[in-house]
Scaffold this motif. Structure first.
Motif, mmCIF file in Angstrom:
data_model
loop_
_atom_site.group_PDB
_atom_site.id
_atom_site.type_symbol
_atom_site.label_atom_id
_atom_site.label_comp_id
_atom_site.label_asym_id
_atom_site.label_seq_id
_atom_site.Cartn_x
_atom_site.Cartn_y
_atom_site.Cartn_z
ATOM 1 N N ASP B 147 46.233 31.908 58.745
ATOM 2 C CA ASP B 147 46.046 33.275 58.248
ATOM 3 C C ASP B 147 47.230 33.745 57.400
ATOM 4 O O ASP B 147 47.191 34.787 56.786
ATOM 5 N N LYS B 150 46.998 33.318 51.726
ATOM 6 C CA LYS B 150 46.104 34.351 51.183
ATOM 7 C C LYS B 150 44.711 33.776 50.942
ATOM 8 O O LYS B 150 44.574 32.674 50.428
ATOM 9 N N TRP B 151 43.704 34.569 51.344
ATOM 10 C CA TRP B 151 42.349 34.083 51.147
ATOM 11 C C TRP B 151 41.887 34.357 49.731
ATOM 12 O O TRP B 151 42.157 35.399 49.163
ATOM 13 N N LYS B 152 41.204 33.375 49.145
ATOM 14 C CA LYS B 152 40.566 33.573 47.839
ATOM 15 C C LYS B 152 39.131 33.091 47.959
ATOM 16 O O LYS B 152 38.848 32.196 48.773
ATOM 17 N N PRO B 353 37.619 34.859 55.065
ATOM 18 C CA PRO B 353 38.734 35.808 55.115
ATOM 19 C C PRO B 353 39.197 36.017 56.559
ATOM 20 O O PRO B 353 38.447 35.749 57.500
ATOM 21 N N ASN B 354 40.409 36.556 56.694
ATOM 22 C CA ASN B 354 41.020 36.655 58.017
ATOM 23 C C ASN B 354 40.155 37.317 59.078
ATOM 24 O O ASN B 354 40.118 36.893 60.220
#
Ligand code: FES
Lengths: 362, 388
Positions: B147, B150-152, B353-354
């Motif tokens: 986590d 960074k989510w993309k 995503p987180n």
């Protein structure tokens, strides 16, 4: 050729990438350990004791070994505890002998000399390099009068030379002055006794330095001894081989003579008064490591102390296996105490002591 | 990232580090003939399997001999890459003074240039293990595994991209090498030309490899060339899947932790050991499995002692595990199936995503903290210790 630009531009490199010699070497080695495409190797066919702590090793070489001249030495590589180590030994046989021999005297604490004395067996295969060295005799211009001065294991190349002289019907006059520590320490005692009786031109004198024995001269090199043994010293060409103290004192007597000498000495055996000013940073560019070296021993040894093993061979400045590019910093040559400049250049790690912050292409 | 290991005080950490140094010293004192014989035996096996494998592919007329030949060639490539290449290039056998096993000159049977690999692996990965942004091996710059990354949207596809990578792993490794080298140059000093130079090194290695497997050996088979091409392709692929699986189990299992560049500032040698331990995970298995994994089954030991001859990791492991137990540190190990499943779970979970990732992880068993360390730290400044 747009399709294969790299191979087109350097086909040889590509061919090497296939490792053709490594493959051949592997296959030949599997058939017979003595076979090889390029390496001189030798099988030990006999070992005999020569003195209390020296042995003569009789070798059967493969066709890559090109022979030698009397008085030359050869790099010998053996594997000790998994590690390949190389040391130089003089050939003690005459070049005409079918099987060359080396004679190895135990060195105190010596890795290879003790290994060869204790562990080497008949049937083992060792790796040889090509013979080299200037401690030779010119058969086309043999002088009338010769003097050989040897100490300890320094006798080995001289044994080879005298045997060669005997074979070539030498017409002059030769004397050998040989220093050993005690009676049982004399190398080639039998062989020289035989040579002396068979060749009227040869006279051998054994001198014992440590333990006197009846029938032998004892002591060190003195004016008295020299005057008695070689009154005509001035007329002789002198061959000198032995430990450093003997050589230094001998050279005192031989100021007016033509002297051919050989000194086998590890760089670390040379006394220096050098005082290190503290650890110095050495950056190893290719392995991305930075180490601190004290500058007390050779860079090679200090790196090995830290578990880093640069390629090395003789460790005495002959073979250049340890040559490494230095991009900055200066080193001192251990042998002659000269300092390098601090720019780019090739240095031999086994001969160099670190002076200031170094960058090595290693 | 949560840690399940006991947090050690400074003194405890240093004591832990000292015990590890002790193990290193003990083991290094034993390194010698056995290790040299080991690598020579493996080298022999690699040569013979290659001769036999290529021979069988070449002269096979039915699928069985062809299959055996392909497997042998794959095995040969695995030995070359894992137990020989990876370990030799770590300098584990430099002390032998044998040109065949020298880290400076070794080149391996894979489309990754050994010099570039040594930079990103030996130096970057082993120094900055699991430090996000510094260890480019963490997710290989396209897989999100924690986590803290960074989510993309592109991460949604990472199950598929990893499946693809698995079959073409050598290409990933090769392409990764030159990019890392480029990314490590300070931004201001980067030039277009330098990237091209790095890439050319990679291209050259590709050319060498492709011509060997898909031109030289097939041509030797004359009209039978398609068979040889197929055999080589399959062998390369088997090797790819195998190495991918082993390597991903090394750092991306469930409890393998990550670190930030701030955390490693002023790190001591002992801190470094702790980080290597927390960031790596082992796989248990048979001796043959250890050999074929190049002893990366002992990833933790390898990260503690990258230049100790790999077969020694087996004897270090129980000692290290005992030390970890003593200090309440998690020693991450498990069967291949368990570790591999955890890796894929992580790849799957963090492709979201987180928020979603947390939910998915929520069902997972509660994190169990390791027992308290069973050590008593002696305060050396205490007055009782000062002799009267
Ligand atoms: S090792 Fe032979 S020259 Fe240094």
């Amino acid at each position: 050729m747009k399709v294969l630009p790299f191979i087109y531009n350097s086909p040889k490199e590509y061919w090497n990438y296939f490792q053709p010699t490594n493959w051949l070497e592997f296959v030949l080695g599997e058939i017979n350990p003595l076979y090889s495409v390029s390496t001189a190797k030798a099988k030990v066919i006999a070992i005999h004791s020569e003195s209390a702590d020296a042995k003569t090793i009789v070798l059967q070489t493969n066709r890559h070994w090109k022979g030698f001249q009397a008085g030359q030495h050869v790099p010998v590589t053996v594997e000790i505890a998994g590690r390949r180590v190389t040391r130089y030994y003089s050939l003690s046989s005459s070049p005409s002998a079918k099987n060359p021999t080396i004679t190895v005297k135990r060195q105190k604490g010596g890795l290879v000399s003790n290994f060869l004395n204790d562990r080497l067996k008949v049937g083992d295969v060792i790796e040889l390099g090509q013979a080299s060295g200037e401690f030779t005799i010119d058969p086309s211009a043999l002088p009338d009068k010769l003097l050989f001065i040897a100490g300890g294991s320094g006798i080995t190349p001289i044994h080879s030379i005298i045997k060669t002289l005997a074979e070539s019907n030498y017409k002059g006059q030769a004397k050998l002055l040989y220093f050993s520590r005690f009676k049982e320490d004399i190398i080639f005692f039998q062989s020289f006794a035989k040579l002396e009786t068979g060749n009227s031109w040869l006279e051998v004198k054994h001198v014992l330095t440590d333990v006197p024995s009846p029938g032998y001269e004892s002591g060190f090199l003195t004016t008295e001894l020299m005057d008695k043994f070689v009154p005509d010293l001035k007329e002789r060409l002198v061959y000198l081989c032995g430990p450093a103290p003997l050589q230094t004192s001998a050279k005192e007597f031989l100021k007016d003579n033509q002297v051919i000498s050989e000194l086998f000495l590890l760089p670390t055996q040379i006394q220096t008064n050098y005082q290190s000013s503290g650890p110095v940073e050495v950056v190893l560019l290719q392995s991305h490591k930075t180490v601190l070296l004290k500058g007390e021993k050779s860079i090679l040894e200090e790196l090995e102390d830290q578990g880093i093993y640069p390629p090395s061979g003789c460790r005495m400045g002959i073979c250049h296996t340890c040559t490494c590019r230095k991009t900055s910093g200066s080193v001192t040559n251990i042998k002659d105490e000269t300092m390098s400049d601090s720019g780019e250049g090739n240095i031999q790690l086994c001969l160099s002591r670190v002076d200031e912050k170094l960058e090595l292409d290693f | 990232m949560k840690t399940i290991s006991k947090k050690l005080s400074k003194a405890e950490t240093e004591a832990f580090g000292a015990e590890l140094e002790e193990i290193r010293k003990d083991v290094m004192a034993k390194v010698g003939t056995e290790d040299a014989n080991h690598i020579k035996r493996v080298h022999k096996a690699y040569r013979y399997t290659e001769i036999l494998g290529r021979g069988l592919i070449h002269f096979s007329f039915e699928p069985i001999t062809f299959g055996i030949g392909t497997l042998l060639l794959a095995g040969s490539k695995i030995l070359n890459n894992m137990e020989i290449g990876h370990n030799v290039m770590h300098g584990q056998y430099d002390w032998m003074n044998d040109p065949r096993f020298n880290s400076r000159t070794f080149e391996w049977d894979i489309v990754s240039d050994s010099k570039q690999w040594k930079f990103y692996h030996n130096y970057m990965h082993h120094t900055f293990t699991n430090v996000l942004g510094k260890d480019h091996d963490y997710g290989y710059n396209f897989t999100r595994l924690t986590d803290d990354q960074k989510w993309k949207p592109v991460h949604l596809t990472q199950m598929f991209s990893n499946l693809f990578l698995m079959f073409h792993f050598q290409w990933g490794v090769g392409a990764h090498g030159y990019r890392v080298e480029y990314m490590e140059i300070p931004k201001k000093l980067r030039k277009k030309r330098t990237l091209k130079e790095y890439r050319d090194v990679f291209f050259k290695k590709i050319e060498l490899q492709l011509v060997k497997d898909y031109l030289f050996f097939p041509i030797l088979a004359g009209l039978n060339f398609p068979k040889v091409i197929l055999g080589n392709l399959l062998a390369n692929m088997i090797r790819n899947v195998w190495t991918y699986s082993i390597i991903f189990c090394g750092h991306f299992t469930e409890n393998a932790e990550t670190f930030s560049p701030e955390e490693i500032k002023n790190e001591t040698r002992a801190d470094w050991y702790i980080r290597q331990l927390k960031g790596s995970s082992n796989i248990s298995g048979s001796k043959f499995f250890y050999l074929m994994s190049g002893h990366l089954s002992h990833q933790i030991e390898h990260h503690m002692y990258p230049d100790v001859p790999s077969r020694r990791y087996q004897e270090i492991a129980p000692r290290l595990e005992a030390v970890c137990k003593k200090y309440g540190q998690n020693y991450n190990t498990g069967s291949f199936a368990k570790q591999f499943a955890e890796v894929w779970k992580r790849i799957f979970v963090y492709s979201f995503p987180n928020k979603i990732a947390k939910k998915l992880l929520g069902n997972v068993k509660e994190v169990q903290l390791m027992p308290e360390p069973q050590i008593v730290m002696v305060d050396t400044t205490s007055e009782e210790l000062i002799p009267a």
